[in-house]
Design a protein around this motif. Sequence first.
Motif, short mmCIF file in Angstrom:
data_model
loop_
_atom_site.label_atom_id
_atom_site.label_comp_id
_atom_site.label_asym_id
_atom_site.label_seq_id
_atom_site.Cartn_x
_atom_site.Cartn_y
_atom_site.Cartn_z
N PRO A 64 -4.72 -2.75 12.09
CA PRO A 64 -4.83 -1.31 11.77
C PRO A 64 -3.47 -0.67 11.48
CG PRO A 64 -6.19 -1.85 13.68
CD PRO A 64 -5.33 -3.05 13.41
N MET A 65 -2.42 -1.11 12.17
CA MET A 65 -1.09 -0.57 11.93
C MET A 65 -0.55 -1.01 10.57
SD MET A 65 0.80 -0.78 15.66
CE MET A 65 -0.04 -2.19 16.37
N ILE A 66 -0.82 -2.26 10.21
CA ILE A 66 -0.41 -2.73 8.88
C ILE A 66 -1.17 -1.95 7.81
CG2 ILE A 66 -0.37 -4.72 7.32
CD1 ILE A 66 -0.04 -6.50 9.79
N ALA A 67 -2.44 -1.65 8.07
CA ALA A 67 -3.22 -0.87 7.11
C ALA A 67 -2.58 0.49 6.85
CB ALA A 67 -4.65 -0.69 7.63
N GLU A 68 -2.00 1.09 7.89
CA GLU A 68 -1.37 2.40 7.73
C GLU A 68 -0.14 2.36 6.84
OE1 GLU A 68 -0.60 3.95 11.60
OE2 GLU A 68 -2.71 4.18 12.12
N LEU A 69 0.46 1.18 6.69
CA LEU A 69 1.61 1.03 5.79
C LEU A 69 1.21 1.11 4.33
CD1 LEU A 69 3.42 -1.95 7.59
CD2 LEU A 69 4.11 0.46 7.64
N GLU A 70 -0.08 0.93 4.05
CA GLU A 70 -0.63 0.97 2.68
C GLU A 70 0.04 -0.05 1.77
OE1 GLU A 70 -0.38 5.05 1.40
OE2 GLU A 70 -2.16 5.61 2.55
N ILE A 71 0.15 -1.28 2.28
CA ILE A 71 0.77 -2.34 1.49
C ILE A 71 -0.21 -3.45 1.14
CG2 ILE A 71 3.11 -1.91 2.35
CD1 ILE A 71 2.71 -4.21 4.33
N ALA A 72 -1.42 -3.40 1.67
CA ALA A 72 -2.40 -4.45 1.35
C ALA A 72 -2.85 -4.31 -0.10
CB ALA A 72 -3.61 -4.36 2.28
N GLY A 73 -2.86 -5.43 -0.81
CA GLY A 73 -3.33 -5.40 -2.19
C GLY A 73 -2.45 -4.63 -3.14
N LEU A 74 -1.16 -4.52 -2.84
CA LEU A 74 -0.26 -3.76 -3.72
C LEU A 74 -0.21 -4.34 -5.12
CD1 LEU A 74 2.93 -2.83 -1.63
CD2 LEU A 74 1.26 -1.27 -2.65
N GLY A 75 -0.47 -5.61 -5.25
CA GLY A 75 -0.37 -6.25 -6.56
C GLY A 75 -1.55 -6.02 -7.47
N TYR A 76 -2.57 -5.28 -7.01
CA TYR A 76 -3.77 -5.07 -7.80
C TYR A 76 -3.95 -3.59 -8.11
CZ TYR A 76 -4.00 -9.13 -4.81
OH TYR A 76 -3.65 -10.24 -4.10
N LEU A 87 7.75 -8.53 -7.79
CA LEU A 87 9.02 -8.46 -7.09
C LEU A 87 8.87 -7.74 -5.75
CD1 LEU A 87 12.06 -8.87 -6.96
CD2 LEU A 87 12.35 -6.80 -8.34
N LEU A 88 8.12 -6.65 -5.73
CA LEU A 88 7.92 -5.91 -4.49
C LEU A 88 7.02 -6.68 -3.53
CD1 LEU A 88 8.13 -3.48 -2.63
CD2 LEU A 88 6.27 -2.40 -3.92
N THR A 89 5.90 -7.19 -4.01
CA THR A 89 4.98 -7.89 -3.11
C THR A 89 5.65 -9.14 -2.52
OG1 THR A 89 3.94 -9.06 -4.97
CG2 THR A 89 2.93 -6.98 -4.26
N GLY A 90 6.43 -9.83 -3.34
CA GLY A 90 7.16 -10.99 -2.83
C GLY A 90 8.20 -10.58 -1.80
N TRP A 91 8.91 -9.50 -2.09
CA TRP A 91 9.94 -9.03 -1.15
C TRP A 91 9.32 -8.69 0.20
CZ3 TRP A 91 15.19 -8.71 -2.52
CH2 TRP A 91 16.04 -8.23 -1.50
N LEU A 92 8.15 -8.08 0.19
CA LEU A 92 7.48 -7.73 1.44
C LEU A 92 7.10 -8.99 2.23
CD1 LEU A 92 5.21 -4.75 0.34
CD2 LEU A 92 7.28 -4.64 1.73
#
Length: 401
Positions: A64-76, A87-92
């Motif tokens: 749930p905490m990772i969900a709050e970062l709003e980084i899931a599925g950034l590549g789509y 570049l961003l998704t790999g960096w993460l």
Amino acid sequence: MSEHEPLGPLSPDFLESDFYGYQGTLDDAEIEVVLRTRRFLQEEVAPRANEFWEQASSPVHLLPMIAELEIAGLGYEFDDRKASRKLLTGWLEMEFARIDPSTGTMFSVHSSLAMSSISILGSEEQRERWLPAMRRMETIGAFGLSEPHGGSDVAGGLETTARLEGDHWILNGSKRWIGNATFADLTIVFAKDEADGEVKGFVVEKHFEGFRAEKIEGKYSLRAVENADIHLENCRVPVANKLADANSFADTAKVLRLTRGGVAFQAVGVMMGAYERAVAYAREREQFGSPIASFQLISDLIARMTANITASLGMAIRVSQLQDNGIHYDEHAALAKTFCTTRLREVVSWAREIMGGNGILIEHDVIRFFADAEALYSYEGTAQINNLIVGRGVTGFSAFV
């Protein structure tokens, strides 16, 4: 500058292990996402990473905490959000691995492998059905390709079968090493169609009859990843859950060539984590009346580690840039994966060496990185298999048997 004043990062927001300041390849908005994620990892994951590792259980309370970062599925791409650069998704992925490769793998299996499979191989209806909830991390995904008797030969050696009967596919077989499967809501399962011999992809939901996931015990790499054996016994999968564009192993490979680039970033992150702890130790540990960082042999190892990290990160970044420009060659991702994970083995070994006997104590972190490196070296294709992919790309001749 005196010998007691190290250069340090090129910017206060850069990592010390980012020797050439590659973070400067990110734009301001991307850096904000990176720094937000870095703070979370430092505050919520770093203090308990060794505990997670020793308990050998996935830190699902972090989801749930990772969900709050709003980084899931950034590549789509979603209606309210454009797809981020590779570049961003790999960096993460690198940022996660720098603190805890297990937590990073738990996240990447969901956000990269599972979501990529649906995004790349699913129909528009299937993407709309599953991806929004996966983006919010209300639905967690796993990815089932490897099998008990198959690894590198998976392209033609799948034993799991699928048979169409009316409005359901009947799946039989087993999968092994499936991360997240013990708690995932859905697992992407690849099986060979009995009718035409082609590899097809299916979204198997955890409540389906005939599906069972059993945690693998006794694992000493990425211990906080709950890898599972999956058993499929006449598992009934609705026709609507067959991924529309997953009709051959070539389709499956579209997912793998993207995720292999991510493993290169993960390898760099593990290198960074071990390196930063070893360098800090070398500055503080005294022998013969001086910090060991002042010894030539230690300085030599630190320079070698710096070179490996810097070269590997440059390679991972370049592959992501090529993919962002629409250039998706198997050999590019394969070269990055095999090179970075091979250099990874060197770096974690040297970090352990710098720490001497203390290097095998979990309190110093390095032994965790040392052990976790072995999983990264093996998964997403062994070094030898990836080298064969590179050789085929260079010469035009396949050396696969």
